[in-house]
Design a protein around this motif. Structure first.
Motif, PDB file in Angstrom:
ATOM      1  N   GLY A  48       0.797  -1.212   0.000  1.00  0.00           N
ATOM      2  CA  GLY A  48       0.000   0.000   0.000  1.00  0.00           C
ATOM      3  C   GLY A  48       0.833   1.267   0.000  1.00  0.00           C
ATOM      4  O   GLY A  48       2.024   1.255  -0.277  1.00  0.00           O
ATOM      5  N   ASN A  49       0.163   2.379   0.308  1.00  0.00           N
ATOM      6  CA  ASN A  49       0.782   3.700   0.304  1.00  0.00           C
ATOM      7  C   ASN A  49       0.972   4.161   1.739  1.00  0.00           C
ATOM      8  O   ASN A  49       0.009   4.206   2.499  1.00  0.00           O
ATOM      9  CB  ASN A  49      -0.130   4.719  -0.373  1.00  0.00           C
ATOM     10  CG  ASN A  49      -0.538   4.332  -1.769  1.00  0.00           C
ATOM     11  OD1 ASN A  49      -0.825   3.188  -2.046  1.00  0.00           O
ATOM     12  ND2 ASN A  49      -0.588   5.290  -2.645  1.00  0.00           N
ATOM     13  N   PHE A  50       2.186   4.519   2.102  1.00  0.00           N
ATOM     14  CA  PHE A  50       2.400   5.126   3.415  1.00  0.00           C
ATOM     15  C   PHE A  50       1.977   6.586   3.321  1.00  0.00           C
ATOM     16  O   PHE A  50       2.434   7.326   2.458  1.00  0.00           O
ATOM     17  CB  PHE A  50       3.858   5.029   3.863  1.00  0.00           C
ATOM     18  CG  PHE A  50       4.134   5.849   5.084  1.00  0.00           C
ATOM     19  CD1 PHE A  50       3.631   5.466   6.315  1.00  0.00           C
ATOM     20  CD2 PHE A  50       4.850   7.032   5.001  1.00  0.00           C
ATOM     21  CE1 PHE A  50       3.854   6.234   7.445  1.00  0.00           C
ATOM     22  CE2 PHE A  50       5.081   7.803   6.122  1.00  0.00           C
ATOM     23  CZ  PHE A  50       4.583   7.399   7.347  1.00  0.00           C
ATOM     24  N   VAL A  51       1.085   6.988   4.210  1.00  0.00           N
ATOM     25  CA  VAL A  51       0.631   8.375   4.269  1.00  0.00           C
ATOM     26  C   VAL A  51       1.052   8.921   5.621  1.00  0.00           C
ATOM     27  O   VAL A  51       0.716   8.363   6.660  1.00  0.00           O
ATOM     28  CB  VAL A  51      -0.903   8.464   4.103  1.00  0.00           C
ATOM     29  CG1 VAL A  51      -1.359   9.900   4.235  1.00  0.00           C
ATOM     30  CG2 VAL A  51      -1.321   7.895   2.761  1.00  0.00           C
ATOM     31  N   PRO A  75      -4.404   6.311  -5.027  1.00  0.00           N
ATOM     32  CA  PRO A  75      -5.110   5.554  -3.985  1.00  0.00           C
ATOM     33  C   PRO A  75      -5.036   4.054  -4.252  1.00  0.00           C
ATOM     34  O   PRO A  75      -4.984   3.607  -5.396  1.00  0.00           O
ATOM     35  CB  PRO A  75      -6.551   6.062  -4.087  1.00  0.00           C
ATOM     36  CG  PRO A  75      -6.669   6.622  -5.451  1.00  0.00           C
ATOM     37  CD  PRO A  75      -5.317   7.107  -5.843  1.00  0.00           C
ATOM     38  N   LEU A  76      -5.018   3.283  -3.168  1.00  0.00           N
ATOM     39  CA  LEU A  76      -4.962   1.835  -3.296  1.00  0.00           C
ATOM     40  C   LEU A  76      -6.302   1.287  -3.760  1.00  0.00           C
ATOM     41  O   LEU A  76      -6.348   0.351  -4.549  1.00  0.00           O
ATOM     42  CB  LEU A  76      -4.564   1.204  -1.958  1.00  0.00           C
ATOM     43  CG  LEU A  76      -4.316  -0.289  -1.977  1.00  0.00           C
ATOM     44  CD1 LEU A  76      -3.102  -0.604  -2.829  1.00  0.00           C
ATOM     45  CD2 LEU A  76      -4.113  -0.820  -0.583  1.00  0.00           C
ATOM     46  N   VAL A  77      -7.406   1.875  -3.276  1.00  0.00           N
ATOM     47  CA  VAL A  77      -8.732   1.384  -3.615  1.00  0.00           C
ATOM     48  C   VAL A  77      -9.585   2.539  -4.121  1.00  0.00           C
ATOM     49  O   VAL A  77      -9.724   3.553  -3.446  1.00  0.00           O
ATOM     50  CB  VAL A  77      -9.411   0.745  -2.383  1.00  0.00           C
ATOM     51  CG1 VAL A  77     -10.798   0.239  -2.746  1.00  0.00           C
ATOM     52  CG2 VAL A  77      -8.570  -0.376  -1.822  1.00  0.00           C
ATOM     53  N   THR A  78     -10.129   2.382  -5.323  1.00  0.00           N
ATOM     54  CA  THR A  78     -11.160   3.281  -5.829  1.00  0.00           C
ATOM     55  C   THR A  78     -12.309   2.399  -6.274  1.00  0.00           C
ATOM     56  O   THR A  78     -12.106   1.373  -6.904  1.00  0.00           O
ATOM     57  CB  THR A  78     -10.674   4.122  -7.018  1.00  0.00           C
ATOM     58  OG1 THR A  78     -10.192   3.253  -8.028  1.00  0.00           O
ATOM     59  CG2 THR A  78      -9.586   5.088  -6.614  1.00  0.00           C
ATOM     60  N   SER A  79     -13.516   2.806  -5.925  1.00  0.00           N
ATOM     61  CA  SER A  79     -14.676   1.983  -6.217  1.00  0.00           C
ATOM     62  C   SER A  79     -15.531   2.636  -7.292  1.00  0.00           C
ATOM     63  O   SER A  79     -15.713   3.855  -7.302  1.00  0.00           O
ATOM     64  CB  SER A  79     -15.508   1.793  -4.945  1.00  0.00           C
ATOM     65  OG  SER A  79     -16.718   1.133  -5.246  1.00  0.00           O
ATOM     66  N   VAL A 106     -10.436   9.320   1.818  1.00  0.00           N
ATOM     67  CA  VAL A 106     -10.501  10.701   1.347  1.00  0.00           C
ATOM     68  C   VAL A 106     -11.827  10.864   0.615  1.00  0.00           C
ATOM     69  O   VAL A 106     -12.147  10.065  -0.278  1.00  0.00           O
ATOM     70  CB  VAL A 106      -9.310  11.013   0.417  1.00  0.00           C
ATOM     71  CG1 VAL A 106      -9.410  12.414  -0.137  1.00  0.00           C
ATOM     72  CG2 VAL A 106      -8.000  10.824   1.148  1.00  0.00           C
ATOM     73  N   PHE A 107     -12.596  11.883   0.989  1.00  0.00           N
ATOM     74  CA  PHE A 107     -13.919  12.101   0.403  1.00  0.00           C
ATOM     75  C   PHE A 107     -13.927  13.366  -0.442  1.00  0.00           C
ATOM     76  O   PHE A 107     -13.306  14.370  -0.085  1.00  0.00           O
ATOM     77  CB  PHE A 107     -14.975  12.218   1.518  1.00  0.00           C
ATOM     78  CG  PHE A 107     -15.137  10.945   2.296  1.00  0.00           C
ATOM     79  CD1 PHE A 107     -15.990   9.945   1.846  1.00  0.00           C
ATOM     80  CD2 PHE A 107     -14.428  10.744   3.469  1.00  0.00           C
ATOM     81  CE1 PHE A 107     -16.139   8.773   2.561  1.00  0.00           C
ATOM     82  CE2 PHE A 107     -14.575   9.573   4.186  1.00  0.00           C
ATOM     83  CZ  PHE A 107     -15.435   8.586   3.730  1.00  0.00           C
ATOM     84  N   PHE A 108     -14.651  13.301  -1.560  1.00  0.00           N
ATOM     85  CA  PHE A 108     -14.765  14.415  -2.498  1.00  0.00           C
ATOM     86  C   PHE A 108     -16.228  14.806  -2.633  1.00  0.00           C
ATOM     87  O   PHE A 108     -17.124  13.981  -2.498  1.00  0.00           O
ATOM     88  CB  PHE A 108     -14.218  14.028  -3.874  1.00  0.00           C
ATOM     89  CG  PHE A 108     -12.751  13.737  -3.881  1.00  0.00           C
ATOM     90  CD1 PHE A 108     -11.834  14.750  -4.089  1.00  0.00           C
ATOM     91  CD2 PHE A 108     -12.279  12.452  -3.691  1.00  0.00           C
ATOM     92  CE1 PHE A 108     -10.482  14.486  -4.093  1.00  0.00           C
ATOM     93  CE2 PHE A 108     -10.918  12.180  -3.693  1.00  0.00           C
ATOM     94  CZ  PHE A 108     -10.015  13.207  -3.900  1.00  0.00           C
ATOM     95  N   THR A 109     -16.447  16.064  -2.950  1.00  0.00           N
ATOM     96  CA  THR A 109     -17.754  16.550  -3.364  1.00  0.00           C
ATOM     97  C   THR A 109     -17.575  17.006  -4.805  1.00  0.00           C
ATOM     98  O   THR A 109     -16.945  18.036  -5.051  1.00  0.00           O
ATOM     99  CB  THR A 109     -18.225  17.716  -2.478  1.00  0.00           C
ATOM    100  OG1 THR A 109     -18.231  17.275  -1.118  1.00  0.00           O
ATOM    101  CG2 THR A 109     -19.609  18.183  -2.885  1.00  0.00           C
ATOM    102  N   GLY A 110     -18.054  16.185  -5.719  1.00  0.00           N
ATOM    103  CA  GLY A 110     -17.798  16.456  -7.139  1.00  0.00           C
ATOM    104  C   GLY A 110     -16.322  16.209  -7.422  1.00  0.00           C
ATOM    105  O   GLY A 110     -15.809  15.120  -7.215  1.00  0.00           O
TER     106      GLY A 110
END
Length: 184
Positions: A48-51, A75-79, A106-110
Motif C-alpha cells: 500500500g501507500n504510506f501516508v 489511492p490503493l482502492v477506488t470503487s 478521502v472524500f470528495f464533493t464532485g
C-alpha cells in the motif's frame, strides 16, 4: 551373479531405510530444541501507500483530485460504486512484530476535496524511527587513541604545501572535420 548382486543391493537398501527410520525416532529434547531454534528468514512485507501526518495536514478543502493525488499518491482502492471516495491502506508485516495497518479515506464533493477520515497517521520521523533495527545488542567500542598510539602514524603533508607539477596541455584544434558524410 547378476541375481546375487541384485539381492545384495536390495538388502543394503532395506537396512539403510531401517536405519533412517530408527534415527528419526531417536530425537531427544536437546535435538528438538536445537531444531526449533533454527528458524527461516522472514521477509518484511510492505503493501500500500504510506501516508504521513504531514501529508494529511497538507490537504486543504477545495483541492482538486489531481492535487490530492500529488500529495498522497495514487489511492490503493477506488470503487465504481463510491466515486467520491478514495481509500489509502498501508500494511507493514515484520518478523517477530505485530503487523502495522493504517487506513485513510478521502472524500470528495464532485471534483473538490471535502474531508479525510481514518487512523491517526505517524509523522515521517516517527515512522522511520520505527523501522530502525534494534542496535542494543551491538556494543560499539570507544574510538579513542593515546598520544603514543597516534605517534606511530605520522601525519602526511597536505597537497597545498607542495606545488603541483606542470602538465603540458595539448593545443586546441582550430578546425573540425565536417559532420556530414561526403556527397557521392
Amino acid at each position: 551373479m547378476h541375481v546375487k548382486a541384485r539381492r545384495c543391493v536390495s538388502v543394503l537398501v532395506t537396512l539403510s531405510l531401517g536405519g533412517l527410520l530408527t534415527a528419526c525416532g531417536s530425537f531427544n529434547s536437546a535435538t528438538r530444541s536445537l531444531a526449533n531454534s533454527i528458524t527461516p528468514y522472514k521477509v518484511d512485507v510492505v503493501q500500500g501507500n504510506f501516508v504521513s501526518q504531514e501529508q494529511v495536514a497538507a490537504l486543504q478543502p477545495g483541492m482538486s483530485r489531481q492535487q490530492v493525488r500529488e500529495v498522497l499518491g495514487t489511492p490503493l482502492v477506488t470503487s465504481v460504486f463510491h466515486t467520491d471516495r478514495w481509500d489509502y491502506v498501508f500494511t507493514l508485516k515484520r518478523a517477530g512484530l505485530e503487523p502495522q495497518t493504517r487506513k485513510l479515506a478521502v472524500f470528495f464533493t464532485g471534483e473538490q476535496f471535502d474531508r479525510a477520515e481514518g487512523d491517526e497517521m505517524p509523522s515521517e520521523a516517527d515512522f522511520v524511527a520505527s523501522l530502525g533495527k534494534k542496535m542494543d545488542k551491538i556494543k560499539v567500542p570507544p574510538l579513542e587513541a593515546t598520544e603514543a598510539q597516534l605517534a606511530r602514524y605520522p601525519v602526511k603533508k597536505s597537497a597545498e604545501a607542495e606545488p603541483a607539477p606542470e602538465v603540458p596541455v595539448a593545443p586546441v584544434a582550430q578546425s573540425y572535420p565536417p559532420l556530414d558524410a561526403p556527397a557521392r
